[in-house]
Design a protein around this motif. Structure first.
Motif, PDB file in Angstrom:
ATOM      1  N   PRO A 138      -1.153 154.131 -28.037  1.00 15.91           N
ATOM      2  CA  PRO A 138      -2.394 154.905 -27.979  1.00 15.91           C
ATOM      3  C   PRO A 138      -2.080 156.387 -28.134  1.00 15.91           C
ATOM      4  O   PRO A 138      -1.100 156.890 -27.577  1.00 15.91           O
ATOM      5  CB  PRO A 138      -2.943 154.604 -26.583  1.00 15.91           C
ATOM      6  CG  PRO A 138      -2.255 153.366 -26.140  1.00 15.91           C
ATOM      7  CD  PRO A 138      -0.929 153.336 -26.837  1.00 15.91           C
ATOM      8  N   THR A 139      -2.923 157.070 -28.899  1.00 13.32           N
ATOM      9  CA  THR A 139      -2.697 158.484 -29.200  1.00 13.32           C
ATOM     10  C   THR A 139      -3.948 159.286 -28.883  1.00 13.32           C
ATOM     11  O   THR A 139      -5.047 158.893 -29.252  1.00 13.32           O
ATOM     12  CB  THR A 139      -2.344 158.654 -30.685  1.00 13.32           C
ATOM     13  OG1 THR A 139      -1.191 157.867 -30.979  1.00 13.32           O
ATOM     14  CG2 THR A 139      -2.059 160.110 -31.031  1.00 13.32           C
ATOM     15  N   LEU A 187       9.604 161.680 -20.425  1.00 15.25           N
ATOM     16  CA  LEU A 187       8.781 162.615 -21.179  1.00 15.25           C
ATOM     17  C   LEU A 187       9.560 163.005 -22.420  1.00 15.25           C
ATOM     18  O   LEU A 187      10.713 163.447 -22.328  1.00 15.25           O
ATOM     19  CB  LEU A 187       8.462 163.865 -20.355  1.00 15.25           C
ATOM     20  CG  LEU A 187       7.709 164.964 -21.104  1.00 15.25           C
ATOM     21  CD1 LEU A 187       6.297 164.492 -21.491  1.00 15.25           C
ATOM     22  CD2 LEU A 187       7.636 166.225 -20.257  1.00 15.25           C
ATOM     23  N   VAL A 188       8.935 162.830 -23.574  1.00 10.72           N
ATOM     24  CA  VAL A 188       9.553 163.202 -24.843  1.00 10.72           C
ATOM     25  C   VAL A 188       8.737 164.356 -25.423  1.00 10.72           C
ATOM     26  O   VAL A 188       7.534 164.229 -25.627  1.00 10.72           O
ATOM     27  CB  VAL A 188       9.577 162.015 -25.833  1.00 10.72           C
ATOM     28  CG1 VAL A 188      10.225 162.432 -27.151  1.00 10.72           C
ATOM     29  CG2 VAL A 188      10.286 160.815 -25.229  1.00 10.72           C
ATOM     30  N   THR A 197       6.431 156.191 -20.630  1.00  9.42           N
ATOM     31  CA  THR A 197       6.965 157.183 -21.561  1.00  9.42           C
ATOM     32  C   THR A 197       5.812 157.848 -22.290  1.00  9.42           C
ATOM     33  O   THR A 197       5.001 157.176 -22.932  1.00  9.42           O
ATOM     34  CB  THR A 197       7.917 156.536 -22.589  1.00  9.42           C
ATOM     35  OG1 THR A 197       9.013 155.932 -21.890  1.00  9.42           O
ATOM     36  CG2 THR A 197       8.459 157.558 -23.575  1.00  9.42           C
ATOM     37  N   THR A 198       5.748 159.165 -22.173  1.00  9.51           N
ATOM     38  CA  THR A 198       4.733 159.948 -22.869  1.00  9.51           C
ATOM     39  C   THR A 198       5.421 160.877 -23.859  1.00  9.51           C
ATOM     40  O   THR A 198       6.404 161.529 -23.519  1.00  9.51           O
ATOM     41  CB  THR A 198       3.876 160.760 -21.870  1.00  9.51           C
ATOM     42  OG1 THR A 198       3.126 159.842 -21.072  1.00  9.51           O
ATOM     43  CG2 THR A 198       2.916 161.690 -22.583  1.00  9.51           C
ATOM     44  N   PRO A 236       7.225 155.542 -27.147  1.00 11.88           N
ATOM     45  CA  PRO A 236       6.214 156.049 -26.214  1.00 11.88           C
ATOM     46  C   PRO A 236       5.144 155.009 -25.893  1.00 11.88           C
ATOM     47  O   PRO A 236       4.789 154.183 -26.736  1.00 11.88           O
ATOM     48  CB  PRO A 236       5.616 157.243 -26.956  1.00 11.88           C
ATOM     49  CG  PRO A 236       5.919 157.013 -28.387  1.00 11.88           C
ATOM     50  CD  PRO A 236       7.182 156.200 -28.443  1.00 11.88           C
ATOM     51  N   ASP A 237       4.637 155.078 -24.658  1.00  8.90           N
ATOM     52  CA  ASP A 237       3.496 154.267 -24.241  1.00  8.90           C
ATOM     53  C   ASP A 237       2.191 155.009 -24.530  1.00  8.90           C
ATOM     54  O   ASP A 237       1.133 154.401 -24.599  1.00  8.90           O
ATOM     55  CB  ASP A 237       3.566 153.980 -22.738  1.00  8.90           C
ATOM     56  CG  ASP A 237       4.815 153.210 -22.375  1.00  8.90           C
ATOM     57  OD1 ASP A 237       5.114 152.200 -23.049  1.00  8.90           O
ATOM     58  OD2 ASP A 237       5.512 153.618 -21.431  1.00  8.90           O
ATOM     59  N   HIS A 238       2.296 156.330 -24.643  1.00  7.44           N
ATOM     60  CA  HIS A 238       1.127 157.160 -24.934  1.00  7.44           C
ATOM     61  C   HIS A 238       1.607 158.425 -25.640  1.00  7.44           C
ATOM     62  O   HIS A 238       2.688 158.931 -25.349  1.00  7.44           O
ATOM     63  CB  HIS A 238       0.372 157.535 -23.657  1.00  7.44           C
ATOM     64  CG  HIS A 238      -0.930 158.191 -23.933  1.00  7.44           C
ATOM     65  ND1 HIS A 238      -2.044 157.508 -24.355  1.00  7.44           N
ATOM     66  CD2 HIS A 238      -1.304 159.490 -23.883  1.00  7.44           C
ATOM     67  CE1 HIS A 238      -3.046 158.351 -24.536  1.00  7.44           C
ATOM     68  NE2 HIS A 238      -2.627 159.564 -24.266  1.00  7.44           N
ATOM     69  N   VAL A 239       0.784 158.932 -26.552  1.00 10.27           N
ATOM     70  CA  VAL A 239       1.112 160.141 -27.305  1.00 10.27           C
ATOM     71  C   VAL A 239       0.014 161.178 -27.091  1.00 10.27           C
ATOM     72  O   VAL A 239      -1.178 160.849 -27.177  1.00 10.27           O
ATOM     73  CB  VAL A 239       1.266 159.839 -28.812  1.00 10.27           C
ATOM     74  CG1 VAL A 239       1.543 161.110 -29.599  1.00 10.27           C
ATOM     75  CG2 VAL A 239       2.360 158.803 -29.038  1.00 10.27           C
ATOM     76  N   LEU A 240       0.430 162.404 -26.799  1.00 14.99           N
ATOM     77  CA  LEU A 240      -0.468 163.550 -26.717  1.00 14.99           C
ATOM     78  C   LEU A 240      -0.077 164.472 -27.868  1.00 14.99           C
ATOM     79  O   LEU A 240       1.020 165.043 -27.868  1.00 14.99           O
ATOM     80  CB  LEU A 240      -0.302 164.267 -25.375  1.00 14.99           C
ATOM     81  CG  LEU A 240      -0.710 163.461 -24.146  1.00 14.99           C
ATOM     82  CD1 LEU A 240      -0.166 164.115 -22.883  1.00 14.99           C
ATOM     83  CD2 LEU A 240      -2.219 163.334 -24.085  1.00 14.99           C
TER      84      LEU A 240
END
Length: 173
Positions: free
Chosen positions: A79-80, A9-10, A107-108, A52-56
């Motif tokens: 993907p974001t 988690l970043v 990784t998110t 990251p594999d995904h961004v929030l």
């Protein structure tokens, strides 16, 4: 998905924003310093291997601008999700948002705001002593990155469940 999958988690606080008169908080843009710091943090993420594999990302202008500058330094664009719940979120609300991360994401990256991000980072790392945790407890400045490692599903992330592996501020670079 296995419950013991290793995760990263970043947490990235938006870069330094400007305070123009008569502009609502949600629409505040980045300041010059923010436009310098964000790409530097993106380079650090790439060089440290935290793609990251995904961004929030919060829907606030300053977080969206931060993400544009950070992703320009990464190899590829994950993907974001521009998530309105991140704007002004408490630590508990951020945990709810993170629980919605795709199961396949190892990784998110969450791009948000203080005080929620800082409180979440302190909550996740618990009271463990160490250089990274001590550095985090000092302050969570704009454009800073906290990287946590843990095993489990995204919806299992909880207080004290993750290990802070890096805390980097623009000043550190």
């Amino acid at each position: 998905m296995s419950e013991t999958k290793n995760r990263t988690l970043v947490l990235l606080r938006h870069a330094k924003s400007d305070w123009p008169a008569d502009v609502p908080d949600h629409e505040r843009p980045l300041a010059d310093r923010g436009r310098r710091d964000a790409p530097a943090m993106g380079r650090w993420l790439r060089e440290a291997g935290f793609r990251p594999d995904h961004v929030l990302c919060s829907t606030a202008l300053r977080t969206r601008q931060t993400w544009e500058l950070v992703k320009g330094e990464l190899a590829g664009t994950p993907p974001t999700t521009f998530e309105p719940r991140v704007y002004g979120a408490t630590a508990l609300e951020l945990l709810d948002v993170i629980a919605s991360a795709p199961a396949e994401a190892g990784t998110t990256l969450v791009i948000g705001h203080n005080p929620g991000l800082e409180i979440l980072a302190l909550t996740l790392s618990g009271e463990v002593a160490g250089r990274e945790n001590d550095h985090l407890r000092e302050k969570f400045p704009t454009a800073s990155v906290a990287v946590f490692a843990w095993s489990g599903r995204w919806d299992q992330l909880a207080a004290g469940s993750a290990r802070l592996v890096h805390f980097v501020t623009p000043h550190d670079l």
